[in-house]
Design a protein around this motif. Structure first.
Motif, PDB file in Angstrom:
ATOM      1  N   MET A  21       0.836  -1.204   0.000  1.00  0.00           N
ATOM      2  CA  MET A  21       0.000   0.000   0.000  1.00  0.00           C
ATOM      3  C   MET A  21       0.869   1.252   0.000  1.00  0.00           C
ATOM      4  N   ILE A  43      -7.313   0.381  -3.953  1.00  0.00           N
ATOM      5  CA  ILE A  43      -7.158  -0.877  -3.220  1.00  0.00           C
ATOM      6  C   ILE A  43      -8.500  -1.589  -3.139  1.00  0.00           C
ATOM      7  N   ALA A 204      -1.115  -0.428  -5.497  1.00  0.00           N
ATOM      8  CA  ALA A 204      -2.326  -0.408  -4.668  1.00  0.00           C
ATOM      9  C   ALA A 204      -3.244  -1.568  -5.038  1.00  0.00           C
ATOM     10  N   GLY A 208      -4.648  -4.618  -2.761  1.00  0.00           N
ATOM     11  CA  GLY A 208      -6.069  -4.927  -2.653  1.00  0.00           C
ATOM     12  C   GLY A 208      -6.370  -6.387  -2.918  1.00  0.00           C
TER      13      GLY A 208
END
Length: 289
Positions: A21, A43, A204, A208
Motif C-alpha cells: 500500500m 485498493i 495499490a 487490494g
C-alpha cells in the motif's frame, strides 16, 4: 516465546500488505508530488474485483492480479494525463500544484466510493481462501496469511530491483531527485510522471488483491487504507520506497501487538503516537534524506 512468534509473524503478514500500500503512495508522491487521498479506493477496486471473480467464477484470487492491475493502471494513467497534468500546467509553482492535487484526489475519492457503494452496497465482503493453518514453532498461522506475505515480499523485491537495475527504473529515480536535470539528460518527464502515477495505482491494486485473500473489507474501507498508507510513508520517509517497506513491516508488528495486548480499536492511535514521536526525533522519517 510463542506469544513473541505469534506477534512477529502475524505482524509481518499484515505489514507485507501495508508495505505494498505504502510503496504505491510513496512512488506517486516521491516522483509526481501527488499525495493521493483516493489511493485506498483503488485498493478497494482491486479487492472488489477479486471478490467478484472468485465468488462468481471460482477463479483463483491470485489470477485476479492479471485483471485488476491493468484496470487500475489504465484508470490511473488516464487520470494523470488528463486532470493532474493540466493542474500542473495551470499551477504557478510546485507548492500550489501539491495543494490542488490533494483537492483533486479527494474529489476522486468521493466519486469512486459513491460509485462502488451504489453498485455493491456497503456490506462487508469475504470469501473462503486457504482455510487451513500452518504450524510454526508450535503456533498455528493461517495459510492464507502466509501465502499473502510470500507474494507481497516477492512483489516488493521485484519492484525494488526494477527501480535499481532497469533503465526505466533509473529514469524514475532521476526524475524523483531532480526532474529538471533529468529532463536535460533526455528523460521524458511527462511520460515518467504518468507512468509513476499508474505504477503507484498498480501497487495499490496488488495490495487490494492480496488483502482480500485474508481480511474482510467493504466499499468504505478505502479511507482507512489511505490513512495507514500516509502514516507509513511519513514513517519511512517521504518518497522513499525502501522506507515504505520498512515502515509497513514496523506498523504491521506494532499494530498486531497493540491488538493482541490491548484492543484493536487503539491500533490507529498507536500509529499516530509513533508518527508524533518520529516527527520530534527524526522529522525526515526513518530513511528520508
Amino acid at each position: 516465546m510463542n506469544t513473541f512468534l505469534l506477534i512477529l509473524i502475524n505482524g509481518c503478514i499484515q505489514g507485507s500488505a501495508y508495505a505494498l500500500m505504502a510503496m504505491g503512495m510513496s512512488t506517486q508522491y516521491g516522483v509526481v508530488r501527488i499525495l493521493n487521498i483516493s489511493h485506498g479506493e483503488f485498493i478497494v477496486i482491486a479487492a472488489v474485483t477479486t471478490y467478484m471473480l472468485q465468488s462468481r467464477t471460482g477463479l483463483h484470487p491470485l489470477a485476479a492480479l492479471a485483471i485488476a492491475c491493468p484496470i487500475v493502471f489504465i484508470i490511473s494513467y488516464l487520470l494523470h494525463i488528463t486532470i493532474y497534468r493540466r493542474a500542473g500546467r495551470m499551477s504557478p509553482n510546485m507548492g500550489v500544484f501539491e495543494g490542488n492535487a490533494i483537492l483533486i484526489s479527494f474529489g476522486i475519492y468521493l466519486i469512486v466510493q459513491s460509485l462502488i457503494q451504489t453498485n455493491i452496497g456497503s456490506a462487508p465482503m469475504r470469501y473462503p481462501f486457504m482455510m487451513t493453518s500452518v504450524n510454526i514453532g508450535g503456533v498455528g498461522f493461517a495459510a492464507a496469511g502466509l501465502f499473502v506475505m510470500l507474494i507481497a515480499i516477492i512483489i516488493c523485491v521485484i519492484y525494488t530491483f526494477f527501480l535499481s537495475s532497469t533503465r526505466l527504473g533509473k529514469s524514475i529515480r532521476a526524475a524523483a531527485q531532480d526532474s529538471q536535470a533529468a529532463s536535460l539528460h533526455g528523460v521524458k518527464i511527462n511520460r515518467i510522471m504518468a507512468l509513476c502515477f499508474a505504477i503507484g495505482g498498480v501497487l495499490a491494486a496488488c495490495a487490494g488483491v492480496l488483502m482480500s485473500m485474508k481480511d474482510q473489507f467493504s466499499s468504505t474501507s478505502g479511507l482507512g487504507y489511505t490513512t495507514i498508507a500516509i502514516i507509513i510513508v511519513v514513517l519511512g520517509g517521504l518518497g522513499s520506497v525502501k522506507g515504505a517497506i520498512l515502515g509497513g513491516f514496523i506498523l504491521g508488528v506494532v499494530g498486531y501487538a497493540v491488538s493482541h495486548f490491548i484492543d484493536s480499536v487503539f491500533m490507529i492511535s498507536a500509529f499516530y503516537l509513533i508518527i508524533l514521536l518520529l516527527l520530534i526525533i527524526r522529522p525526515k522519517g526513518l530513511l528520508g534524506r
